[in-house]
Design an enzyme around this catalytic site. Structure first.
Site, PDB file in Angstrom:
ATOM      1  CG  HIS A  26      -1.679   1.196   1.527  1.00  0.00           C
ATOM      2  ND1 HIS A  26      -3.025   1.310   1.242  1.00  0.00           N
ATOM      3  CD2 HIS A  26      -1.318   2.378   2.081  1.00  0.00           C
ATOM      4  CE1 HIS A  26      -3.447   2.514   1.601  1.00  0.00           C
ATOM      5  NE2 HIS A  26      -2.431   3.179   2.119  1.00  0.00           N
ATOM      6  CD  GLU A  27       1.808   3.486   3.743  1.00  0.00           C
ATOM      7  OE1 GLU A  27       1.880   4.538   3.075  1.00  0.00           O
ATOM      8  OE2 GLU A  27       0.885   3.279   4.550  1.00  0.00           O
TER       9      GLU A  27
ATOM     10  CG  HIS B  49       0.162   6.009  -0.645  1.00  0.00           C
ATOM     11  ND1 HIS B  49      -1.019   6.531  -1.158  1.00  0.00           N
ATOM     12  CD2 HIS B  49      -0.130   5.532   0.593  1.00  0.00           C
ATOM     13  CE1 HIS B  49      -1.979   6.373  -0.254  1.00  0.00           C
ATOM     14  NE2 HIS B  49      -1.478   5.759   0.801  1.00  0.00           N
TER      15      HIS B  49
ATOM     16  CD  GLU C 206      -4.637   6.633   1.952  1.00  0.00           C
ATOM     17  OE1 GLU C 206      -4.289   5.431   2.037  1.00  0.00           O
ATOM     18  OE2 GLU C 206      -3.887   7.583   2.255  1.00  0.00           O
TER      19      GLU C 206
ATOM     20  CG  ASP D 245      -6.746   0.291   0.598  1.00  0.00           C
ATOM     21  OD1 ASP D 245      -5.728   0.317   1.310  1.00  0.00           O
ATOM     22  OD2 ASP D 245      -7.840   0.766   0.968  1.00  0.00           O
TER      23      ASP D 245
ATOM     24  CG  HIS E 100      -7.406   6.035   4.948  1.00  0.00           C
ATOM     25  ND1 HIS E 100      -6.970   7.098   5.725  1.00  0.00           N
ATOM     26  CD2 HIS E 100      -6.295   5.350   4.583  1.00  0.00           C
ATOM     27  CE1 HIS E 100      -5.650   7.046   5.806  1.00  0.00           C
ATOM     28  NE2 HIS E 100      -5.217   6.005   5.128  1.00  0.00           N
TER      29      HIS E 100
ATOM     30  NE  ARG F  89      -8.108   1.261   3.870  1.00  0.00           N
ATOM     31  CZ  ARG F  89      -7.020   1.738   4.471  1.00  0.00           C
ATOM     32  NH1 ARG F  89      -7.125   2.336   5.633  1.00  0.00           N
ATOM     33  NH2 ARG F  89      -5.837   1.623   3.902  1.00  0.00           N
TER      34      ARG F  89
END
Length: 611
Positions: free
Chosen positions: A448-449, A452, A508, A512, A573, A579
């Site tokens: 996920h990071e 980004h 976000e 995800d 988010h 999510r």
């Protein structure tokens, strides 16, 4: 952390760690806080020139009050000023100015009056009650705080909504202080910023980055057309609400009604020690982090996390190779960017060096006797710390989160990802969990990071962390088409009859999806190398199914309707439930392993995929 700080034999050779304990104990000493009552804040208001709501005030000092409230005490009436990396030249720090000035969590609370009628009336009552606790009479407090609320509503009106501020390229405006003066003449900018960053010598040729150009223009107009007493009342109100939580129980009780209306939970249900730990984390977080990491963190976890990130990065790069919508040149630049992502895991090394740790908090005075004074000292200290950064290059190894935080982040100007020690524990990660659960938990967070760096905001920054266009037009068009699909998908989801904002949550949601895919591919590669895992007893799931279950389980949560409403307005988010549902219904791997037929709830037959 509670046990560490309350330990009677607390004995540390680090002054910063000792400050942490003194600060925490000053917060716990409720009897002392009760004795002082509202006096510390009354004295502070007096020092700044008085408040019309509670007594006489100095009518000629708009700029002086603005400087004190903003710079010395770090409140942000009208706008915020800070020093940070220049997005277009990320190896240098620059002064930045942005919109701010609302007390409620989002502009919608002020503007959408029918939906938020109750919040607004409770907020006004809170304002009046605080004014009365500080010596004001009810009737004049009601009238004057009503005017402050009207001014805040006008500020809300010119505040640009979050979902319209996602394009950094569009909202970045570099100018000199002299040009800022022309843009927003109601403020004496050179005087204001020089005070903010004293003892630095500044001229009006100093560059600043403005993120709220139209806003500042309008706020200047608003200041010029608002009665001086209302402006003053509003600025002092900013100071009052920022410092009130460090005063006696009456202030807590007044705030409780407002928090309950906003979030649906009682603050008094949180024990005092927990509030004090949280305050200590906000002020002396790295010294507290040193205590936490020494006591709890398994150094071995750091190496395992590093290996996992390498596996997930490799899986992400592999899927970049297979993208059919991206041209060769952009794809090459994307690979180079993914390669250059810098990762920091667990904690910054300096927290183990007493001298370095003590230096970070050098100059911050903490006594066990006055919680209120400790807090004021911290505002002064952090203002000086920020001023000190301007002429220095940004420190690549500086962390924005403390080691004990259960979270992670990507920083576009550093092209770096950070995983504090706090998140390297169950349910995200445990060394005795099946790999399926670890990849589905912390693995997806890592993916996920990483993703980004390539979401709708992160993709605007290059491998060096600079904001500049590096995409070919054809790939950019294809990217936008794919993100539109996702924006539409999430905007259809409802929480208590309210729609999710697919535009606000886009970054976000992209992260995800990309994170799940990269972590799953990394897990498959792990299985290929190491063979199948043993099945969990009594759990009739394959290891592939367990991976997806591990991902979903991480987002198990419960939320009050009030808090859900607040989240829909402010949180980038999506709500936790979506999510999971949104991400999995786009994952062909999930649909295959759980055999979801087309047209079923989890397999609507239309898939949005970016990375």
């Amino acid at each position: 952390m509670k046990h560490l700080l309350e330990n009677a034999t607390f004995n540390s050779s680090s002054e910063a760690e000792r400050k942490t304990q003194r600060y925490y104990l000053s917060c716990l000493r409720e009897q002392k806080i009760e004795e002082l009552g509202s006096q510390p804040l009354i004295d502070l208001i007096e020092k700044i020139g008085g408040w019309n709501v509670t007594g006489s005030w100095n009518q000629t000092n708009f700029m002086d009050v603005l400087k004190l409230v903003s710079a010395t005490y770090r409140a942000s009436p009208f706008f915020s000023v800070f020093v940070g990396p220049d997005s277009k030249s990320s190896n240098s720090n620059i002064i930045q100015v942005d919109q701010s000035g609302l007390f409620l969590p989002s502009r919608d609370y002020y503007l959408n009056k029918t939906a938020n009628k109750k919040v607004l009336s409770v907020y006004l009552e809170y304002m009046v009650e605080l004014a009365m606790l500080l010596g004001g009479a009810r009737s004049s407090a009601e009238e004057q705080m009503g005017q402050v609320l009207l001014l805040e509503t006008e500020l809300a009106n010119i505040t640009v909504p979050q979902d319209e501020r996602r394009d950094d390229e569009k909202i970045y405006h570099k100018m000199t202080i002299a040009e800022l003066q022309v843009l927003a003449p109601a403020i004496e900018w050179l005087d204001f910023i020089s005070y903010f960053l004293a003892p630095l010598e500044l001229t009006d040729a100093e560059p600043v980055v403005v993120y709220g150009k139209e806003y500042l223009e309008q706020v200047s107009h608003l200041i010029n057309n608002t009665d001086k007493s209302v402006l003053n009342n509003y600025m002092i109100w900013n100071l009052v609400q920022k410092t009130a939580s460090s005063l006696d129980q009456r202030f807590e009780t007044a705030q409780e009604k407002l928090l309950e209306t906003l979030y649906g939970t009682k603050k008094s249900c949180t024990p005092r020690w927990q509030t004090c730990i949280s305050n200590t984390d906000d002020t002396l977080g790295f010294a507290l982090g040193a205590l936490f990491v020494k006591a709890t963190f398994d150094r071995h976890s750091k190496e395992i996390a590093e290996d996992m990130i390498a596996e997930i990065r490799a899986a992400f790069q592999e899927s970049l190779n297979n993208l059919d919508w991206m041209d060769k040149k952009t794809k090459q630049a994307a690979k180079e960017k993914a390669d250059a992502i810098y990762d920091m895991i667990g904690f910054p090394e300096f927290i183990f060096d007493n001298k370095e740790l003590d230096d970070v908090y050098d100059g911050y005075e903490v006594s066990e006797d006055s919680f209120f004074q400790n807090m004021l000292n911290f505002y002064n200290f952090s203002a000086r710390f920020m001023a000190d950064q301007l002429r220095k290059p940004p420190n690549r190894d500086q962390w924005s989160m403390t080691p004990q935080t259960v979270n992670a982040y990507y920083l576009p100007t550093k092209n770096g990802i950070v995983f504090p020690a706090g998140i390297l524990q169950a349910p995200f990660y445990a060394h005795n969990h099946p790999k399926a659960l670890n990849f589905g938990g912390i693995g997806v967070v890592m993916g996920h990071e990483l993703t980004h760096a390539f979401d709708d905001q992160g993709r605007e920054y290059d491998r060096e962390g600079n904001l500049r266009p590096w995409w070919q037009n054809s790939s950019l068009e294809a990217f936008k088409n794919r993100t539109e699909c996702m924006e539409e998908q999430y905007s259809k989801y409802l929480v208590n009859g309210e729609h999710v904002n697919g535009k606000q949550t886009l970054g976000e949601n992209i992260a995800d999806h990309g994170g799940l895919k990269a972590a799953y591919n990394a897990y498959k590669a792990w299985l290929k190398k190491n063979g199948e895992e043993k099945h969990l007893p009594s759990v009739d799931l394959t290891s592939h199914q367990l991976f997806f279950l591990g991902f979903a389980q991480v987002w198990c949560s419960v939320r009050t309707p009030e808090s859900s409403h607040e989240g829909l307005m402010t949180d980038p988010h999506s709500p936790d439930k979506f999510r999971v549902i949104g991400t999995l219904s786009n994952s062909r791997d999930f649909l295959e392993h759980f055999e979801c037929p087309i047209g079923s709830f989890m397999n609507p037959g239309k898939y949005c995929e970016v990375w």
